[in-house]
Design an enzyme around this catalytic site. Structure first.
Site, PDB file in Angstrom:
ATOM      1  CD  GLN A 120      -1.819  -4.238   1.691  1.00  0.00           C
ATOM      2  OE1 GLN A 120      -1.083  -4.382   2.521  1.00  0.00           O
ATOM      3  NE2 GLN A 120      -3.016  -4.808   1.565  1.00  0.00           N
ATOM      4  CB  SER A 121       4.531  -2.174   2.248  1.00  0.00           C
ATOM      5  OG  SER A 121       4.531  -3.204   2.996  1.00  0.00           O
ATOM      6  CG  MET A 122       2.887   2.517  -1.136  1.00  0.00           C
ATOM      7  SD  MET A 122       2.123   3.323  -2.520  1.00  0.00           S
ATOM      8  CE  MET A 122       0.651   4.077  -1.779  1.00  0.00           C
ATOM      9  CB  ALA A 123       1.832   2.459   5.679  1.00  0.00           C
ATOM     10  CE  LYS A 124       7.274  -2.597   5.705  1.00  0.00           C
ATOM     11  NZ  LYS A 124       5.621  -3.038   5.454  1.00  0.00           N
TER      12      LYS A 124
END
Length: 398
Positions: A120-124
């Site tokens: 999820q937003s850990m990809a950011k």
């Protein structure tokens, strides 16, 4: 259909051949389907490899401590153990690194050491770390306007915004991050990214975006002057990724492979989900193993390890703090696509919906990775209890 915890009987999701139950295309990321789907993204969505290369693997020494019975509080504040909290909060994997060594590692819900799990937003934060590498080389200047690198955005709400505004999510672009609304802007991201089909009850007259850049070009409005306030909007990360691709001539997955994944000594190749144009979805489509997320966190804790510029990491730890910044992070702030826990520790955090977390703390020399599959997008009580447990772990290992 209700979700289930690790201690409860598992419904027959994708069991047997052919499977008796298959995740619905509109709801594969909701409970209970996400308990299976987050570990099997390559089976349900198109992906592109983030190659680990032929180089070294960073081996972790082990200095293990059995923390299963560590006293913590559950999401209601009642006493429980760490094992009990991990069960309550739908944990798929937990890794604790202390001084660069594995102190505690647990897998649940069928996950194993080679399993790729959706970030999820850990990809950011992964994306932005590579962005920092390119900034360090002088290929991108965060003070320059976004349109320096993507002139097409001159006709969008990003006109007049600096790259740093995008990094810190302080542009004034109108974008609704309402996860439960299939027709919000983030709902349109689900369609543009290839994660979801067009909702069956959609207005036939509405033209849904066919890929991510098309959606970016549609965002014409602003709601405030750039740089005046933080507002969490996933699409900002995708703008950063397109800048990276434009200045290097390489796709995002190749950049993350060459600049980060091959250098941090990953065990496994990672992957991104891709849209119909082959764009790797930077805002949440990254998948990796528990230990490789730990290697990424340790690299940041090691002040970049000669890979990510140390001054970029130091700048990232200096965000603008304010009251009630986030319901589960009241003293927090946001900088360069990382969360900052509070102004005292300046611990960095990578966070994602459904309970994804990498917590990086210089004071305790500790990295904690928690991969989860909550039934709902967010659960403040789970997040608060998890953060308190992280501090309890730190105290136990001190």
């Amino acid at each position: 259909m209700t979700s289930y915890r690790n201690s409860e009987p598992v419904p027959p999701i994708m069991q047997g051949s052919p499977p008796k139950m298959v995740p619905p295309k509109l709801d594969w990321d909701r409970g209970p389907w996400n308990r299976w789907a987050f570990q099997h993204i390559r089976e349900i969505l198109p992906t592109v490899e983030v190659w680990r290369g032929n180089g070294h693997r960073r081996r972790f020494e082990r200095a293990e401590v059995d923390l299963d019975a560590l006293p913590v509080n559950d999401s209601t504040g009642a006493p429980t153990t760490l094992a009990g909290l991990l069960d309550e909060t739908y944990t798929d994997g937990l890794l604790v690194l202390k001084d660069g060594k594995i102190a505690y590692e647990r897998y649940f819900n069928g996950m194993a050491e080679r399993t790729l799990h959706l970030s999820q937003s850990m990809a950011k934060s992964v994306t932005a770390s590579v962005f920092g590498i390119l900034v360090g080389r002088g290929l991108i200047d965060p003070a320059r306007p976004v349109t320096t690198y993507l002139p097409e955005l001159g006709a969008t709400g990003w006109a007049g915004a600096s790259v740093q505004h995008v990094l810190d999510m302080t542009t004034g672009v109108r974008f609704s991050e309402e996860y439960t609304d299939r027709y919000s802007d983030i709902g349109q991201v689900d369609v543009a990214s290839g994660w979801k089909p067009v909702p069956p009850d959609s207005d036939p007259a509405f033209e849904w975006p066919s890929h991510m850049f098309e959606l970016i070009l549609r965002l014409k409005e602003t709601i405030r002057p750039h740089g005046t306030a933080f507002e969490y909007r996933s699409i900002e990360t995708d703008v950063l990724a397109f800048i990276m691709e434009r200045v290097t001539g390489k796709r995002l997955a190749q950049l993350v492979s060459e600049e980060l994944w091959q250098k941090l000594g990953a065990d496994e190749s990672a992957c991104f989900t891709i849209d119909s144009a082959g764009y790797a979805v930077a805002d949440g489509g990254f998948n990796a193993t528990l230990r490789d997320y730990g290697r990424f966190g340790q690299l940041i804790l090691d002040n970049g390890g000669g890979v990510v510029p140390a001054d970029w990491i130091e700048a990232t730890r200096n965000g603008r703090h304010g009251p009630d910044f986030n319901p589960s992070l009241p003293e927090g702030s946001y900088r360069n696509q990382f969360w900052i826990e509070d102004p005292r520790s300046r611990a960095l955090m990578c966070r994602g919906v459904f309970g994804q977390l990498i917590h990086i703390d210089w004071n305790t020399r500790m990295v904690v990775v928690k991969l989860s599959s909550y039934p709902d997008f967010t659960d403040i009580a789970y997040s608060v209890a998890t953060m308190k447990a992280v501090h309890a772990i730190a105290a136990a290992l001190a």
